[in-house]
Design an enzyme around this catalytic site. Structure first.
Site, short mmCIF file in Angstrom:
data_model
loop_
_atom_site.label_atom_id
_atom_site.label_comp_id
_atom_site.label_asym_id
_atom_site.label_seq_id
_atom_site.Cartn_x
_atom_site.Cartn_y
_atom_site.Cartn_z
N LYS A 74 0.86 -1.19 0.00
CA LYS A 74 0.00 0.00 0.00
C LYS A 74 0.90 1.24 0.00
O LYS A 74 1.92 1.26 0.71
CB LYS A 74 -0.88 -0.04 1.26
CG LYS A 74 -1.87 1.09 1.37
CD LYS A 74 -2.73 0.92 2.63
CE LYS A 74 -3.77 2.00 2.76
NZ LYS A 74 -4.61 1.83 3.97
N SER A 149 -9.54 1.67 3.00
CA SER A 149 -8.69 2.43 2.10
C SER A 149 -7.67 1.59 1.33
O SER A 149 -7.12 2.04 0.34
CB SER A 149 -7.97 3.52 2.89
OG SER A 149 -7.10 2.95 3.85
N SER A 173 -9.66 -0.70 7.07
CA SER A 173 -9.10 -0.56 5.71
C SER A 173 -8.47 -1.79 5.10
O SER A 173 -8.22 -1.80 3.89
CB SER A 173 -8.09 0.57 5.69
OG SER A 173 -8.79 1.77 5.58
#
Ligand code: GLN
Length: 465
Positions: A74, A149, A173
């Site tokens: 990420k 996210s 997330s």
């Protein structure tokens, strides 16, 4: 799905494939960026590392289990010399000066990083639409959001562009996009994995965790990343989980929150599927206990009060001086304000303004301290629950993924969609999303440091429902 890590490891050592060919194949897929899951490719680094693995194999040297396994990161983790943008304008050109501990441990084990993955900017969001790199598309239906996210990370795993990915979970997330894309995603106990080098969103609930297609791969990656770190004083000691220990179920009592299921916002199909799962578990001789919990509004407002306060504080360092794209104004104050107003997204600004409000004199006693107090009550509630049950089972989300574009219109509805994930974050508990039970999966939660029980029960569920 069996362990892909083990499968690829076998293919490498028996020379059915080369690491270079494997990495090239995945990089070619990622380069297409069909789902907007890619912020930047780490192609040079990946190919150099792959060559080294191939040379070792050719020399007859032994390789470790993670050696040569391609993974995604990420875009909120520092990897020295690479762009770390947090999918934001303000850090669009920022390059990491050092490497995050969790990522370093994977690199030390020989895993190969392929890509920095798209996400909601600074982790602010539940859909991966709050990004300068374009909304991430769901792996199953490209008209839908990927979740957030860590949306890019979930999609890359679901599409087999990476074997596993490292996401970040502050309020859901990892778990929510894992649910939206039908894969596994673990938020470990707070502190089990070092946060050093993870860009801070809400420091008191930020967690590093893996997304993968099998329980076994989650276990392998979790073991490698866990451990105390002198660079993160909140880290805790943990023991390795071995494969044997998670093969037989020892869970005797499963709890679930009545109000999550009776909630009027839950999709009727998710409710029915969840209750059918409970029945199947009961039929296996496991006791079921309905539990009381705080209502969704209380959970969501407590989480967002604290998360906004913490992110406002954490992001105050991004003023264009030490970090970030600077826009010159007439004087220093002006420079700060133009830099921040122009470079943060609407959603991040909403949270910074909200957070500063919550922390300001005259409001902090009434709002922030009340949030902290509620959080203590939530933790106490969990402690009481885990005296009675071994795990808590819950849906991941009240609804199925929305269409791309729909959630941005209504931030409050987006916050409420986190109703089932944020409570476990406030409790700092370990929680795993499994791609079963409901359209967006199930969450298995245990008491702190009980990841082993969670993985064990996940194995049981895989064979039961
Ligand atoms: N959707 C939640 C939020 O926006 C959780 C995000 C996260 O875990 N980073 O705060």
């Amino acid at each position: 799905m069996e362990s892909q890590i083990k499968h690829i490891h076998q293919q490498l050592v028996t020379k059915q494939i080369t690491c270079t060919a494997l990495v090239q194949e995945k990089l070619a897929l990622l380069k297409e960026n069909t789902h907007h899951s890619v912020n930047s490719l780490l192609d040079e680094m990946a190919l150099t590392l792959a060559k080294k693995v191939d040379a070792k194999i050719a020399n007859g040297e032994e390789i470790g289990l993670l050696e040569g396994i391609p993974f995604g990161i990420k875009d909120v983790y520092m990897v020295q010399g690479t762009y770390t943008t947090a999918s934001s304008n303000i850090l669009k050109n920022y390059k990491s000066a050092y490497t995050a501990t969790a990522i370093q441990k994977l690199l030390d084990a020989g895993a190969i990083p392929l890509v920095k993955e798209n996400c909601d900017s600074f982790g602010h969001g539940s859909s991966s639409e709050n990004t300068i790199f374009g909304a991430v598309k769901n792996a199953i239906d490209t008209n839908l959001v990927a979740g957030g996210s860590s949306g890019g990370s979930a999609v890359n795993v679901a599409k087999d562009y990476t074997v596993f990915s490292i996401g970040g979970d502050t309020g859901g997330s990892i778990r929510q996009p894992a649910g939206y894309n039908n894969i596994y995603g673990l938020k470990p106990t707070y502190g089990r994995i070092s946060r050093f080098g993870l860009m801070a969103y809400a420091s008191s609930t930020d967690c590093v965790g893996p997304l993968a297609k099998s329980i076994e791969d989650i276990r392998i990656v979790l073991n490698v990343m866990s451990g105390k770190d002198t660079k993160d004083q909140t880290t805790i000691a943990s023991t390795e989980i071995d494969e044997e220990a998670i093969s037989n179920n020892t869970v005797k009592t499963v709890g679930y929150f009545k109000n999550f299921i009776d909630n009027k916002a839950i999709d009727p199909k998710i409710k029915a599927d969840f209750l059918a799962t409970i029945e199947k578990i009961k039929a296996k001789g496991i006791a079921i206990k309905a539990l009381d919990f705080f209502d969704s509004e209380t959970l969501v407002s407590t989480y967002y009060t604290l998360a906004m306060a913490e992110t406002a504080s954490n992001l105050s360092r991004l003023d264009g001086t030490n970090y970030g794209s600077r826009i010159e104004g007439e004087n220093l104050k002006d420079t700060y304000s133009i830099t921040r107003s122009e470079n943060f997204s609407e959603e991040s600004k909403r949270r910074i303004v909200g957070g500063n409000q919550v922390l300001s004199q005259g409001f902090s006693d009434e709002i922030y301290l009340k949030g902290l107090n509620l959080r203590d009550q939530i933790s106490a509630n969990f402690e009481k629950d885990f005296e009675e049950v071994d795990i808590i089972l819950s849906p991941v989300t009240p609804n199925t993924p929305p269409k791309i574009g729909d959630s941005l219109k209504d931030p409050l509805a987006m916050y409420l969609s986190d109703a089932y994930t944020v409570g476990f974050s406030l409790g700092q508990l370990p929680t795993l999303t499994v791609p079963q039970g409901t359209a967006t999966g199930l969450q298995i939660t245990a008491a702190k440091n009980n990841e082993q029980t969670i993985l064990q029960f996940a194995n049981f569920l895989k064979d039961t429902i």
